[in-house]
Structure formats: C-alpha cells, structure tokens
Design a protein around this motif. Structure first.
Motif, PDB file in Angstrom:
ATOM      1  N   ARG A   5      26.822  -2.861  84.928  1.00  0.00           N
ATOM      2  CA  ARG A   5      26.573  -2.124  86.162  1.00  0.00           C
ATOM      3  C   ARG A   5      25.960  -0.751  85.877  1.00  0.00           C
ATOM      4  NH1 ARG A   5      31.574  -4.459  87.276  1.00  0.00           N
ATOM      5  NH2 ARG A   5      32.699  -2.534  86.794  1.00  0.00           N
ATOM      6  N   ALA A   6      26.511  -0.047  84.881  1.00  0.00           N
ATOM      7  CA  ALA A   6      25.968   1.267  84.531  1.00  0.00           C
ATOM      8  C   ALA A   6      24.537   1.151  84.018  1.00  0.00           C
ATOM      9  CB  ALA A   6      26.856   1.939  83.486  1.00  0.00           C
ATOM     10  N   THR A   7      24.278   0.117  83.216  1.00  0.00           N
ATOM     11  CA  THR A   7      22.937  -0.083  82.672  1.00  0.00           C
ATOM     12  C   THR A   7      21.928  -0.384  83.776  1.00  0.00           C
ATOM     13  OG1 THR A   7      23.864  -0.903  80.600  1.00  0.00           O
ATOM     14  CG2 THR A   7      21.572  -1.457  81.063  1.00  0.00           C
ATOM     15  N   LEU A   8      22.300  -1.228  84.730  1.00  0.00           N
ATOM     16  CA  LEU A   8      21.404  -1.545  85.826  1.00  0.00           C
ATOM     17  C   LEU A   8      21.119  -0.321  86.690  1.00  0.00           C
ATOM     18  CD1 LEU A   8      22.789  -5.028  86.927  1.00  0.00           C
ATOM     19  CD2 LEU A   8      20.583  -4.563  85.861  1.00  0.00           C
ATOM     20  N   SER A   9      22.150   0.483  86.930  1.00  0.00           N
ATOM     21  CA  SER A   9      21.950   1.694  87.734  1.00  0.00           C
ATOM     22  C   SER A   9      20.983   2.652  87.050  1.00  0.00           C
ATOM     23  CB  SER A   9      23.301   2.383  87.981  1.00  0.00           C
ATOM     24  OG  SER A   9      23.141   3.525  88.785  1.00  0.00           O
ATOM     25  N   ARG A  10      21.157   2.871  85.747  1.00  0.00           N
ATOM     26  CA  ARG A  10      20.232   3.749  85.013  1.00  0.00           C
ATOM     27  C   ARG A  10      18.831   3.165  84.977  1.00  0.00           C
ATOM     28  NH1 ARG A  10      24.743   4.309  81.473  1.00  0.00           N
ATOM     29  NH2 ARG A  10      23.814   2.739  80.103  1.00  0.00           N
ATOM     30  N   SER A  11      18.732   1.846  84.863  1.00  0.00           N
ATOM     31  CA  SER A  11      17.416   1.206  84.807  1.00  0.00           C
ATOM     32  C   SER A  11      16.658   1.403  86.115  1.00  0.00           C
ATOM     33  CB  SER A  11      17.569  -0.288  84.506  1.00  0.00           C
ATOM     34  OG  SER A  11      18.175  -0.489  83.241  1.00  0.00           O
ATOM     35  N   LEU A  12      17.366   1.277  87.251  1.00  0.00           N
ATOM     36  CA  LEU A  12      16.703   1.498  88.539  1.00  0.00           C
ATOM     37  C   LEU A  12      16.241   2.943  88.677  1.00  0.00           C
ATOM     38  CD1 LEU A  12      19.038  -0.568  90.897  1.00  0.00           C
ATOM     39  CD2 LEU A  12      16.689  -1.119  90.229  1.00  0.00           C
ATOM     40  N   ALA A  13      17.066   3.888  88.226  1.00  0.00           N
ATOM     41  CA  ALA A  13      16.670   5.299  88.297  1.00  0.00           C
ATOM     42  C   ALA A  13      15.443   5.566  87.433  1.00  0.00           C
ATOM     43  CB  ALA A  13      17.831   6.189  87.865  1.00  0.00           C
ATOM     44  N   ARG A  14      15.410   5.006  86.228  1.00  0.00           N
ATOM     45  CA  ARG A  14      14.258   5.209  85.349  1.00  0.00           C
ATOM     46  C   ARG A  14      13.010   4.542  85.896  1.00  0.00           C
ATOM     47  NH1 ARG A  14      17.482   4.121  79.622  1.00  0.00           N
ATOM     48  NH2 ARG A  14      18.599   6.130  79.597  1.00  0.00           N
ATOM     49  N   ALA A  15      13.198   3.389  86.552  1.00  0.00           N
ATOM     50  CA  ALA A  15      12.040   2.735  87.179  1.00  0.00           C
ATOM     51  C   ALA A  15      11.464   3.613  88.280  1.00  0.00           C
ATOM     52  CB  ALA A  15      12.463   1.379  87.744  1.00  0.00           C
ATOM     53  N   VAL A  61      14.003  16.566  85.321  1.00  0.00           N
ATOM     54  CA  VAL A  61      15.010  15.792  86.062  1.00  0.00           C
ATOM     55  C   VAL A  61      15.306  14.470  85.359  1.00  0.00           C
ATOM     56  CG1 VAL A  61      15.497  14.609  88.236  1.00  0.00           C
ATOM     57  CG2 VAL A  61      14.429  16.863  88.260  1.00  0.00           C
ATOM     58  N   ALA A  62      14.248  13.815  84.869  1.00  0.00           N
ATOM     59  CA  ALA A  62      14.450  12.547  84.167  1.00  0.00           C
ATOM     60  C   ALA A  62      15.192  12.740  82.858  1.00  0.00           C
ATOM     61  CB  ALA A  62      13.095  11.872  83.910  1.00  0.00           C
ATOM     62  N   ARG A  63      14.931  13.868  82.199  1.00  0.00           N
ATOM     63  CA  ARG A  63      15.579  14.135  80.906  1.00  0.00           C
ATOM     64  C   ARG A  63      16.989  14.658  81.100  1.00  0.00           C
ATOM     65  NH1 ARG A  63      17.696  14.120  76.876  1.00  0.00           N
ATOM     66  NH2 ARG A  63      17.028  14.704  74.767  1.00  0.00           N
ATOM     67  N   PHE A 121      18.771  20.824  88.243  1.00  0.00           N
ATOM     68  CA  PHE A 121      17.364  20.448  88.059  1.00  0.00           C
ATOM     69  C   PHE A 121      16.845  19.622  89.243  1.00  0.00           C
ATOM     70  CE2 PHE A 121      18.093  21.094  83.360  1.00  0.00           C
ATOM     71  CZ  PHE A 121      17.247  22.178  83.269  1.00  0.00           C
ATOM     72  N   THR A 122      17.710  18.764  89.780  1.00  0.00           N
ATOM     73  CA  THR A 122      17.280  17.963  90.933  1.00  0.00           C
ATOM     74  C   THR A 122      16.990  18.844  92.138  1.00  0.00           C
ATOM     75  OG1 THR A 122      18.655  16.124  90.134  1.00  0.00           O
ATOM     76  CG2 THR A 122      17.910  16.029  92.404  1.00  0.00           C
ATOM     77  N   THR A 123      17.871  19.823  92.374  1.00  0.00           N
ATOM     78  CA  THR A 123      17.670  20.737  93.508  1.00  0.00           C
ATOM     79  C   THR A 123      16.401  21.563  93.327  1.00  0.00           C
ATOM     80  OG1 THR A 123      20.076  20.854  93.818  1.00  0.00           O
ATOM     81  CG2 THR A 123      18.734  22.564  94.870  1.00  0.00           C
ATOM     82  N   VAL A 124      16.202  22.085  92.109  1.00  0.00           N
ATOM     83  CA  VAL A 124      14.988  22.874  91.846  1.00  0.00           C
ATOM     84  C   VAL A 124      13.744  22.018  92.057  1.00  0.00           C
ATOM     85  CG1 VAL A 124      13.689  24.060  90.025  1.00  0.00           C
ATOM     86  CG2 VAL A 124      16.149  24.480  90.276  1.00  0.00           C
ATOM     87  N   TYR A 125      13.775  20.781  91.592  1.00  0.00           N
ATOM     88  CA  TYR A 125      12.625  19.886  91.759  1.00  0.00           C
ATOM     89  C   TYR A 125      12.323  19.663  93.238  1.00  0.00           C
ATOM     90  CZ  TYR A 125       9.933  15.553  91.790  1.00  0.00           C
ATOM     91  OH  TYR A 125       8.974  14.594  92.028  1.00  0.00           O
ATOM     92  N   GLY A 127      15.450  10.246  92.118  1.00  0.00           N
ATOM     93  CA  GLY A 127      16.574   9.669  91.374  1.00  0.00           C
ATOM     94  C   GLY A 127      17.828  10.486  91.547  1.00  0.00           C
ATOM     95  N   GLY A 128      17.820  11.706  91.071  1.00  0.00           N
ATOM     96  CA  GLY A 128      18.914  12.628  91.315  1.00  0.00           C
ATOM     97  C   GLY A 128      20.038  12.546  90.320  1.00  0.00           C
ATOM     98  N   ALA A 129      20.983  13.472  90.487  1.00  0.00           N
ATOM     99  CA  ALA A 129      22.141  13.551  89.602  1.00  0.00           C
ATOM    100  C   ALA A 129      23.193  12.546  90.035  1.00  0.00           C
ATOM    101  CB  ALA A 129      22.718  14.960  89.629  1.00  0.00           C
TER     102      ALA A 129
END
Length: 427
Positions: A11-21, A66-68, A74-78, A118-120
């Motif tokens: 589940r964690a891997t899929l969530s990160r994969s969607l965010a990176r996509a 934000v991605a890194r 960082f999300t708010t600043v972006y 994506g966000g935090a």
C-alpha cells in the motif's frame, strides 16, 4: 494488487508510486511549456516568451524540491509561488491576440503542474486535498489574470479533466487500501484466534492426560496394595501429585527434585525390584553449564516414571535394548515418552490380564523407538469407545505433541504391541 509485497508495504509503495507519477506528469507539462515559450521568443513572435520561460523554469525548480522533500513547507511555498507564476503567465499570454480565452493549452500546462503537486504526507486523502488546493489556486490565478488584462475567463478544460481523473484514481486507491486493510485485519484476527485455539487445545490435552494418568495410576496402585493401611510412600506420592494437579503450576513440567513417594522411583533400578526405604521421587537436577540446555542424562533418568508405575501396579517389566538411547532426546520428549510408556504399562496391568510386559528400545535413522509388548488377551482397536482417553490422549496425543508417532497392533488372544517413535533432539 500487492506487487508480491506484504500488505502494508504494498500500500505504501503504491501510494508513493502514484505521487511520483503525478510529479513526472507535472515535469512533462512544465517542460512543454518551457519549450513553447522559448520557441515563441526565438522566432521573434513575442519577447515575453523569454520571461515566460524563466517563470516556468523557476516553477519546475520548486517542484523538484517538493518531489525531493515532500514536506508541508515546500509544498506550501510551491503552491504560493506557483500561483503567482500562473497569474504572471496569464497576463503575458492574454496580452496577445493569439487566444480568445484562458481555456488554452499554454495556460493549461502550468495549471496542470500546480494541480499535480502531490503534497506532504502519504495516503489518498492527503493527495486529493493538495490537488484540490492546487487546482483551485490555478483557476483563481487564471481568473485574476484575465480580469487584470480584461480578457475572457474560462476554466481550463485540460486542467479540469486531469483533476477529475486524479480524484477518481486516488479515491479508488483509497477505497481499495481500506478494503484490503479490513481484510488484513480479519486475517490477522483469524490467525490469532487459530493460534489461541491451538494453545487451548494443547493445554486441554495436557490437563486431560495428566489427570487421567495420575488418578488411574494411583487407583490401580491402591487396588494392588490390597486391604489394610496404604503404604506411607504411596500416600506421600498421592499427596504430591494431588498438590501438582490442583496447584497453579499444573501445566508446567516439574523439575527433578528430592521428594519421597513410590510413584516416582528411579528408573535405573530393575522394574520388579523392591523400593528402598529412603527412595526419592525425583533426582535433583545436575548443575549445567551456563546457557546450556538441560539434557536427559543430566536431569531425568530414562523411563523413571514408567518403571515406577509398573512397580506400583505389580507389573514385571523386561527391558530389551539400552535405556541410554533415550539420552538422544531432549527433556520434553523424554518426559513425553516416559509418561506414554507408563500409560501403556498401566493399561497392560489393567486390561491384558498378565503380570509381565516387555519394553524394547532402539535408535536409528534419527529416531528413538520404544515398543511395549504383552501376550495378554488383546482387543479390537475399532471396538474402543470414543470416551476412553487412555490410548487417544495419554499416549497418542502426548507423543504427537512432540512430533512423534504411535502405532498399535492388537489381536484378541495373542496380545498387544504399541510402538512409539520420536525424533532425536529438541521438540
């Protein structure tokens, strides 16, 4: 879909994969916007292309942060800086006569990148919240930019379609993970209940076997003693076993310790030999080396309980083979074999109508084998009532708990043979 991983990791891997996509799609959109702006500036169509290219490049740099480092800061600043960039680009683009409204491909690209932040935090809910905020800020910047230059405002169709797709995908992912989590919880509960039932079953078998062996052995010993007062050593042994059964530690295996009682004579003495007056029920445990497990040789004379039980019921036992083969077993398996053989001998004295039995011991193939044989009346195994627990619980179940096996052959008028086989080593 679990990708071959455990549920939580999948589940964690899929969530990160969607965010990176999403981040990858945002980078592609910003890259296309930079190329278009550079083409416009390089062809001399509009010098504002250079400014637009610089603004989009800055937005891409913030997206990289934000991605890194997907933190709230960082999300708010972006989002804040990206909103300003979308506003600035809107004013630059809509000052030209190329597009009639803000619903165009050039302005849709930075709006897409803003929405795919994506966000935090992990999880679909967080992703939908950040995407909604990015989409709303992007459309607000388009509206404000159009009002500033007096252009026609229309929501970006491409950004809106992408937002709807993202919400659908993330919602489906969240519902799937929640359903999988409930399934995983159910499996965990079922496994725990199964483990508890197995432990309860093991304790029930232990309690039944211990009560059966103790009560039956003493009753037969009292019957064999005849009329008159009960021998003091037998009386002491009964009191000792009664205290064990009704005590709090009935389920623990007692360690060998000095205590009187004929029911616990040393196995090293001949089975038909008279018990000495100062005989003790248990041998004290020999001091073992630090961190070394107790062995049969150190703490438990072979077949001590079985041979003492045979003496108590007046049964003569002939031993074939070397008792030392039982030293290949650990203490748990040695006790199980001892108690099972004791029950076999008590059954011989009670049912076989003979006064003697044979015990044969052997070792080979990584297993220790003990056979108990008599030439008594025999019986039909299939005629044994289900409520008779001697063979089923005190012998077979006890040996199976230590990964052993029990085989039985009996013929009426010829006799009975019970073969107990236990693997060497630890249980």
């Amino acid at each position: 879909m679990t990708l071959g991983l455990p549920g939580d990791l999948a589940r964690a891997t899929l969530s990160r994969s969607l965010a990176r996509a999403g981040h990858a799609a945002a980078f592609v959109a910003l890259g296309i916007a930079i190329v278009l702006a550079l083409l416009v500036a390089a062809t001399g169509y509009s010098p504002a292309g250079w400014s637009a290219a610089g603004l989009v490049t800055g937005m891409a740099a913030l997206l990289f942060l934000v991605a890194r480092y997907p933190t709230v800061l960082f999300t708010t600043v972006y989002l804040v800086v990206g909103t300003g960039i979308v506003f600035a680009i809107t004013t630059l683009v809509m000052n030209t006569d190329v597009f009639e409204s803000t619903n165009n491909v050039v302005l849709a690209l930075p709006c897409l990148a803003l929405m795919l932040v994506g966000g935090a935090g992990a999880g679909s809910v967080n992703a939908i919240v950040w995407a909604t905020l990015g989409y709303a800020l992007g459309e607000g910047a388009l509206l404000l930019g159009a009002l500033t230059v007096g252009a026609e405002f229309m929501p970006s169709f491409a950004a809106t379609a992408a937002f709807v797709i993202l919400v659908v995908v993330r919602s489906f992912d969240g519902l799937s993970r929640r359903r999988n989590a409930r399934g995983t919880t159910g499996l965990h509960d079922a496994g725990r209940q199964s483990h508890e039932l197995a432990i309860r079953r093991e304790y029930e078998l232990l309690a039944i076997a211990r009560l059966h062996d103790t009560a039956l052995g003493h009753l037969i010993a009292i019957s064999a003693a005849g009329s008159g007062p009960v021998d003091e050593r037998l009386r002491s042994g009964i009191r000792e076993d009664l205290g064990l059964i009704i005590g709090r530690d009935w389920a623990t295996e007692p360690e060998p310790e000095p205590a009187p009682g004929a029911a616990r004579e040393q196995a090293s003495a001949p089975a038909n030999a008279p018990a000495p007056a100062n005989a003790s029920a248990r041998e004290p445990a020999a001091p073992a080396a630090a961190h070394a497990p107790a062995t049969v040789r150190d703490t438990y004379p072979p077949l001590r309980h079985a041979l003492a039980a045979a003496r108590n019921v007046g049964l003569e036992v002939r031993i074939t083979g070397d008792l030392d083969v039982l030293h290949a077993l650990d203490l748990t398996r040695a006790r199980a074999v001892d108690e099972a053989v004791a029950q076999c001998l008590v059954n011989v004295a009670r049912h076989a109508q003979v006064a003697e039995a044979d015990v044969a011991l052997g070792i080979g193939g990584g297993e220790v084998t003990v056979a108990v044989m008599d030439t008594g009346v025999g019986f039909d195994v299939h005629d044994v009532p289900l409520d008779r627990i001697g063979l089923r619980t005190s012998i077979r179940a006890r040996i199976e708990q230590v990964q052993g096996s029990v085989r039985l052959w009996s013929t009426k008028g010829i006799g009975t043979t019970i073969v107990i086989t236990v693997p060497e080593g630890d249980a």
